[in-house]
Structure formats: structure tokens, C-alpha cells
Enzyme design. Sequence first.
Site, short mmCIF file in Angstrom:
data_model
loop_
_atom_site.label_atom_id
_atom_site.label_comp_id
_atom_site.label_asym_id
_atom_site.label_seq_id
_atom_site.Cartn_x
_atom_site.Cartn_y
_atom_site.Cartn_z
N ARG A 191 -11.75 28.79 49.19
CA ARG A 191 -11.66 27.59 50.03
C ARG A 191 -11.34 26.33 49.22
O ARG A 191 -10.68 25.40 49.71
CB ARG A 191 -13.00 27.41 50.75
CG ARG A 191 -12.95 26.41 51.86
CD ARG A 191 -14.19 26.39 52.74
NE ARG A 191 -15.34 27.14 52.29
CZ ARG A 191 -16.58 26.65 52.29
NH1 ARG A 191 -16.81 25.40 52.68
NH2 ARG A 191 -17.59 27.39 51.92
N TYR A 193 0.83 -1.20 0.00
CA TYR A 193 0.00 0.00 0.00
C TYR A 193 0.86 1.26 0.00
O TYR A 193 1.80 1.40 0.79
CB TYR A 193 -0.93 0.04 1.23
CG TYR A 193 -1.57 1.39 1.42
CD1 TYR A 193 -2.61 1.79 0.59
CD2 TYR A 193 -1.10 2.29 2.38
CE1 TYR A 193 -3.18 3.06 0.73
CE2 TYR A 193 -1.65 3.54 2.52
CZ TYR A 193 -2.70 3.92 1.69
OH TYR A 193 -3.24 5.17 1.81
N PHE A 195 -1.18 6.34 12.34
CA PHE A 195 -1.24 7.77 12.00
C PHE A 195 -2.40 8.47 12.70
O PHE A 195 -2.54 9.69 12.62
CB PHE A 195 -1.42 7.94 10.49
CG PHE A 195 -2.50 7.02 9.94
CD1 PHE A 195 -3.83 7.24 10.22
CD2 PHE A 195 -2.15 5.93 9.17
CE1 PHE A 195 -4.82 6.39 9.74
CE2 PHE A 195 -3.14 5.07 8.68
CZ PHE A 195 -4.48 5.30 8.96
#
Length: 510
Positions: A283, A54, A328
Site C-alpha cells: 500500500r 602555499y 578540496f
Amino acid sequence: MEGCIISNKSFTWRDLEHLIASPKPLRLSNLSKKAIKKSNQSLLKILRSDRVIYGVNTGFGKLSSVPIESKNLKKLQLNLVRSHAAGTGKPFDSGITRLTMALKILTWSKGYSGVRPKLVTLLLKMINHDILPVIPRQGSVGASGDLAPLSHVACSMIGEGMVYFNNRRISSMTAFKKAKITPIALEAKEGLSLINGTQLSTAIAIKALSEACKVLLTADIVSAVSVEASLSTREVFKPAIHRLKKHKGQLVSAKNIYSLLDKSQIVESHKDCNKIQDPYCVRCIPHVHGASWEMFSNSEKIINNEINSVSDNPLIFPNGDVLSSGHFHAEPVAQALDALSIAMSEIGAISERRIHYFMKGADEQLPLFGAVNGGLESGFMLAHVTAASLASENKTLAHPASVDSISTSAGQEDIVSMAPWAGRSCLRIIDNVITILSIELLVASNINYRFHTNLKSGIGLQTLMDLMRQSKVLSKSDRIFSKDIKAVRDLIVTNKVFETVNKQTKISRV
């Protein structure tokens, strides 16, 4: 200049933080050089076997089923980076660009990308000559990598992009000629490896962590001044109280404030008053600041993990396997940044509430708006409005980017992280919070100066009050406060507030 060696050791964001401010030399360890070379050799061997890979000999995304002839493999990579350089908007600053480049080298150094050592060397030379690609800040959805931003980096490497060099924006080819650097012609997989990663998103996250840490260290200091100036009690910050809660950040914050107020004559002056309790914005400072510290710590862990991860696709394994996944995808980075945005927004929110408390006279203990001649003078009325506007902005900006998604690439990339937007929003929030804290410090220190003149601040805060006097931001009448806000902001941004106080009283972090 002291440099940094890219090796197989684990890095933290602090190891790379120096690149935000200025260039520092980078070089590869021998082990990293060997890993890169071996990975490239593995890829070349695979290509000789005619295996289908790929993005190497196929198209990309929805076009991955289209085979590419061997004679067109270089053209494929060139077309990829050219067509994907589609970013828009103002460029990222130089710090984020340097970090992006360094992170790309770091992922290559692991030896799973198949790129030539020559490509890595070129990016190293660019960093070391401070030749910085112009990277538009809009155009990435944070999945399939930061494709558009990283394509602008890639285009600069082949001599077709724009860069900043010697404080000028020029073509990368012109910069290369001046630096005697040769641009590169991309070979198999190299364009894809350049743009397929989370490096831009992670670079933004490193800057966000750096700025957020500064905010958190400053917030306890600023709030301690407000506790003192508003005639609030120190007793609620006793560490013994906060040990009953099992949140480390809360205890750290309480200890910081309790220590800063030690021997405060202002605090001692109302020790026997009839007031029962202070408002939550005083507080509950340790509870809010502490929660933000712990969220920061969690985000820090996630980003450090991403820094040390391989973010590429496909992956070339030493045994010759070529495997694909979604490394990715920047979802971890996006969620970490969204969490950090919420944490920072809360620091701004509680700071604005303390400013508001001063505006209403701290329950009738002080003049309204901190004005010496109320009515004739408005005091800090509009300084508070500015803080309120920024706190309100942050409420919108803190909406998580990662819960959004939009399908791209004809549905192939059907769920994305939006990490770059998460990062850009986070940086805007942090910038707003720094201004809110600046306004709080300006108001609180002026109230000490105006109404508690004959009483000394706590041991940890006396040097800070001296710094405020030296910076000429203390006054007893109305004037243009925007200049004072900027002056105090500069003290925070340059770390002078933290460093001044930390010399006297050690400020701890989670």
C-alpha cells in the site's frame, strides 16, 4: 565515436556517464584553452615577484611554514606526488578512473589552477588513448582532496605509476612508449593541483547516481508485478489519492504503478473480495519509492554542482590574487552519497518485505513460499533468506560516513568528509538492492506463472512476463535458484527490464 568538448558550459552527471562503460574522446574548447594558459601566465608572473604561495614555495599541511628555495620548486612537487601515492586495496574500475581524469580536466578548464596547458594535454591524451592509472580504492578521507588516489594518477603521468592499457596492467612508461606519449616533469604547483581536489569522490558519486537511477526506474516495475501476483488492489495507486500529498516522487511512483496494472485480469479477478487493506509494503510503495526518488533528485543536484565547481587550492585569480580556502573538502559529496545510500537501502527494505509477504502466502491467498507442492518442495524459502541477508547488510552500510571524522596531518586537517567511503558503501548498497529486486521479480513472476496461469497481466507487464519466459527463469518446481537470480539480475543491469516495459507503458521519473 562521439566525443565531449570540455567548455565553460554547465555539465550534469549524465553528460559524463558514458565514460563509465567505455572511452570516448575528450577535447578542450578554445575558451578553456585560453583560460588555462592565462592562469598559468598569472602564476609565472607571481613567482617572479617572490611572493610566498602555499604549496608552491612552501611545504604542505603542517609543514606550510617551511619556505622552499626556488631551485627546489620542481623537486617539491615531485616529492609531493611520490610521498602521497600511499593508497591500498583493489583498484577502482576503469569507469571511475576515466571519470576522475575527466573531472580533473574540467576543474582545470575553469582557469583557476595555474597549471601549464602541457599538463592538461597529457591527461587528455591518456583519456583518449584509454591509458588508465591504477588507483587503489582505499586511502582517501575526502579532505585536502582525494590525495592518495589522485597521487597515483600523478605518478602515472610522470612515468612512475602503473596503468591499464589494452587490457594489461603495465608501467605508465611502457604504455607511453607504445602510444608515443611523453611523460611530464612537474613544475610549480602542478603536483599540488593534481592531487588537491574532490574528483575521485565525485567520480564515485556519478557512478552511484547512474546505478541508483536504474534501480529506481526498475523498482516501480518490479513492485507492480508483486501487486498483481499477491492479489493486491490497484485502487490505492489512483493518482487522485496521491495528489493530496505534496511530494512529487510519490505521485510519479503511484502513476507508474497504476498505469502498469491497467487492464490486468489478475487484478480484476479479485475486485469484489472481502479483503479490506493490503500491508504497508504494498500500500505504501509510492510513499517509500517516491521519497527515495526525491532524495535521489536532491543528491543529483549537489553532485551536479560539484561537477561544475573549481576544486583546487590555492586558487589563482585572473587579477593576480592567490587565495586559499577548502575547495578540496568533499563534504557536500559525502552528505549527498549518504542520503542516496539511505534512499537505496529503503528500496531494498520494502522489496524484501514484499518477498516476505509472498513467503507467508500473501495472507493465505497463495501457497506458502510460492511452492506448488509445499512440504515436498520448499519453493522460494531460501531465495527470500538471501534477500533478507542483503537487506540487513544494507542497514549497516547505510550508516552515514559523513558523520564520522578523523584528524590527519598532525591535526592540520582536523575534520574530514569520508566521501570516498560514503561512495563505496553506496555502490555496495545499490549492488545489493539490484539483487533483492531480482529476487522479488523472480518470485512474483513465478507466482503469476504458477498460480495465475489463465489470467493476463496488466498491459504494461505482459511484455515483461514474455521476457521472463524467454529468459527461462519461470518454473513450476524446485531447482537451483541462484542461476535464475543471476539471469534476472542481468536483465535489470543491462536495462532490459526497463526498456521492455517502457516501450509499452512510459515509466516516469522525478
